[in-house]
Design a protein around this motif. Structure first.
Motif, mmCIF file in Angstrom:
data_model
loop_
_atom_site.group_PDB
_atom_site.id
_atom_site.type_symbol
_atom_site.label_atom_id
_atom_site.label_comp_id
_atom_site.label_asym_id
_atom_site.label_seq_id
_atom_site.Cartn_x
_atom_site.Cartn_y
_atom_site.Cartn_z
ATOM 1 N N LYS A 68 0.955 -0.931 0.029
ATOM 2 C CA LYS A 68 0.488 0.344 -0.266
ATOM 3 C C LYS A 68 0.912 1.198 0.080
ATOM 4 C CE LYS A 68 -4.634 -0.690 1.323
ATOM 5 N NZ LYS A 68 -5.857 -0.102 1.893
ATOM 6 N N GLU A 69 -0.105 2.128 -0.821
ATOM 7 C CA GLU A 69 1.173 3.693 -1.117
ATOM 8 C C GLU A 69 1.840 4.178 0.826
ATOM 9 O OE1 GLU A 69 2.379 4.884 -3.196
ATOM 10 O OE2 GLU A 69 3.242 6.578 -1.861
ATOM 11 N N LEU A 70 2.522 4.648 1.063
ATOM 12 C CA LEU A 70 2.617 5.492 2.052
ATOM 13 C C LEU A 70 2.446 6.957 2.453
ATOM 14 C CD1 LEU A 70 4.386 5.197 5.038
ATOM 15 C CD2 LEU A 70 6.193 5.353 3.582
ATOM 16 N N VAL A 71 1.839 6.996 2.629
ATOM 17 C CA VAL A 71 1.527 8.986 2.071
ATOM 18 C C VAL A 71 2.755 9.164 3.319
ATOM 19 C CG1 VAL A 71 -0.295 10.612 2.140
ATOM 20 C CG2 VAL A 71 -0.943 8.029 1.207
ATOM 21 N N VAL A 72 3.381 10.338 2.737
ATOM 22 C CA VAL A 72 3.626 10.736 4.031
ATOM 23 C C VAL A 72 3.638 12.049 4.030
ATOM 24 C CG1 VAL A 72 6.756 11.699 4.060
ATOM 25 C CG2 VAL A 72 6.251 9.522 2.363
ATOM 26 N N SER A 73 2.623 12.771 3.374
ATOM 27 C CA SER A 73 2.107 14.006 3.587
ATOM 28 C C SER A 73 1.605 14.214 2.801
ATOM 29 C CB SER A 73 3.854 14.791 3.389
ATOM 30 O OG SER A 73 3.013 16.601 3.632
ATOM 31 N N LYS A 74 0.671 15.040 2.998
ATOM 32 C CA LYS A 74 -0.712 15.790 3.004
ATOM 33 C C LYS A 74 -0.466 16.509 1.118
ATOM 34 C CE LYS A 74 -3.378 14.836 5.847
ATOM 35 N NZ LYS A 74 -3.831 13.464 6.351
ATOM 36 N N TRP A 78 0.897 12.125 -4.834
ATOM 37 C CA TRP A 78 1.646 10.780 -6.116
ATOM 38 C C TRP A 78 0.743 10.444 -7.265
ATOM 39 C CZ3 TRP A 78 -0.792 5.702 -5.511
ATOM 40 C CH2 TRP A 78 -1.718 5.209 -5.286
ATOM 41 N N LEU A 82 2.249 9.221 -10.161
ATOM 42 C CA LEU A 82 2.539 7.814 -10.761
ATOM 43 C C LEU A 82 2.279 7.690 -12.311
ATOM 44 C CD1 LEU A 82 2.613 4.964 -10.227
ATOM 45 C CD2 LEU A 82 0.141 5.032 -9.751
ATOM 46 N N PHE A 83 0.967 8.829 -13.030
ATOM 47 C CA PHE A 83 0.693 9.760 -14.412
ATOM 48 C C PHE A 83 1.852 10.023 -14.660
ATOM 49 C CE2 PHE A 83 -0.530 12.522 -16.709
ATOM 50 C CZ PHE A 83 -1.005 11.458 -18.291
#
Lengths: 326, 109
Positions: A68-74, A78, A82-83
């Motif tokens: 799962k994606e590690l969301v580092v900051s708001k 990403w 990714l696109f």
């Protein structure tokens, strides 16, 4: 294009020699790099997955894609990143259609410039991943990459154009036709000079050791990928490996003349292509394993001297061949 | 195919559409193996965008910081200790107010 041609085009972009083939070739390239670098540093390298660790890069990438994606900051967009990384991957997949190994071959005059244009998407993917990061390390990594691009991209464009022009003429400069053209003595100067420039471009664009300045682990904690994890890091690894494999393949087919002295019709010719490809990757890896990282200004100066100036010399040789000799 | 522009167009469409499909595929097909929260000294990440109205103290602090140089400039101009300085500033200010009221009366009677 009729419907069969469209289907063939989609197959070529998605499977062979496009996305699936090129990404597998990229993981193989990464495996060679890791094994040789490990050998130089008295380590074993990957051994766990597959025979002699051959499938380790694939396992690494799949693990990242499934995490799962590690969301580092708001503030980290990403999905946009990714696109952009995915467009880089698709650009490399589409660019393989200019190569003679493709079942459908798109060939036009001046397609060397189209190749240069398409290759820039992958660089854009590398840049986006650092600049979209909230970490200052990522931004510093990407700004270092921008400095390198100022030298590397013109060198790539000029060397690809001049090698193509030495085979098919300055006004045509078709890279797809140059790959299957007969090589003569008059093409050798542009071929050798352009080949040297393109080799350095390959090392710089695939972030091999003296030029891994944007991702510098020890100074920048990973640089452009300092804050990236999960599927985005997986896609970055795919893009990175595909870039290395694509440029090594371009060197093999364009500069080392593919199956020369055999032909594409000969099965042994395809074996020879494989041998030349491995030789290119091994040479680059051996150089990269025996050198330390340069500072950014040293890297830019070295690329300017031995890649950009040499590629301009190749352009001169191609122009001389076209306007004076022929 | 005889035109590099057409080739570039085909490649561009392939890159954009293919990149979109690939990105959506990678984003959607998550197996959900592992989810790691960001570790910020044991606290969760605060989302500042959630609070619609920020506290008044924060607004005051922000205004003070933003207008700091302007306030300093005006204060040094007025608080010279000379009555004439204060008087001339007040005349300018009153003239400005008069002009504004005249314009207001003329434009919207």
């Amino acid at each position: 294009m009729n419907s069969i041609e469209v289907l063939l085009y989609l197959f070529a972009v998605a499977v062979f020699p496009g996305f699936i083939f090129l990404s597998l070739l990229g993981t193989f390239t990464e495996w060679i790099e890791r094994k040789v670098a490990a050998r130089a540093q008295n380590r074993m390298g990957p051994t766990y997955v597959g025979p002699v660790g051959l499938f380790q890069p694939i396992a690494d990438i799949l693990k990242l894609l499934w995490a799962k994606e590690l969301v580092v900051s708001k503030g980290f967009s990403w999905r946009t990143t990714l696109f952009l990384v995915s467009t880089g991957v698709m650009a490399l997949s589409a660019a393989t259609l200019l190569m003679p190994i493709s079942p459908i071959r798109l060939s036009t005059p001046l397609d060397s410039l189209v190749l240069v244009y398409v290759l820039f998407y992958s660089t854009l993917g590398f840049l986006a991943i650092g600049f979209s990061s909230p970490s200052p390390f990522g931004v510093v990594g990407s700004s270092r990459m921008l400095s390198m691009i100022c030298v590397v991209e013109p060198a790539a464009a000029i060397s690809i154009y001049s090698i193509s022009a030495s085979f098919t003429g300055m006004d045509t400069a078709s890279v797809s036709k140059a790959m299957i053209a007969e090589v003569g003595l008059q093409q050798l100067p542009a071929l050798i000079l352009g080949g040297v420039a393109l080799f350095l471009v390959m090392m710089a664009k695939s972030l091999m050791k003296p030029f891994d300045i944007p991702e510098a682990e020890t100074e920048l904690a990973g640089g452009i990928i300092a804050d990236v994890g999960g599927p985005l890091l997986g896609m970055f690894r795919i893009l990175h490996d595909m870039e290395a494999a694509f440029l090594a393949m371009l060197l093999t087919l364009l500069v080392l003349r593919g199956p020369y002295p055999l032909s594409y019709a000969d099965p042994l010719g395809w074996v020879l292509i494989g041998v030349k490809f491995v030789a290119v990757v091994l040479t680059a890896t051996a150089i990269s394993a025996s050198l330390g990282r340069l500072r950014i200004e040293q890297g830019v100066a070295l690329l300017g001297k031995y890649s950009l100036l040499v590629s301009i010399a190749a352009l001169g040789a191609a122009a001389l061949n076209y306007y004076v000799v022929v | 195919m005889a035109d590099p522009g057409t080739l570039g167009l085909i490649f561009s469409i392939t890159v954009i559409v293919g990149g979109l499909i690939l990105a959506v595929f990678v984003a959607v097909t998550k197996k959900g193996v592992r989810e790691t929260e960001p570790y910020l000294c044991g606290e969760s990440e605060t989302d500042f965008t959630d609070s619609v109205s920020p506290p008044a103290t924060e607004v005051q602090w922000g205004l003070e910081k933003t207008l700091d140089s302007w306030v300093r400039f005006v204060r040094t101009k007025i608080h010279t200790g000379v009555l004439d300085d204060w008087w001339s500033l007040m005349i300018v200010w009153a003239a400005l107010l008069l002009i504004m009221s005249l314009v207001r009366g003329w434009a919207w009677p």
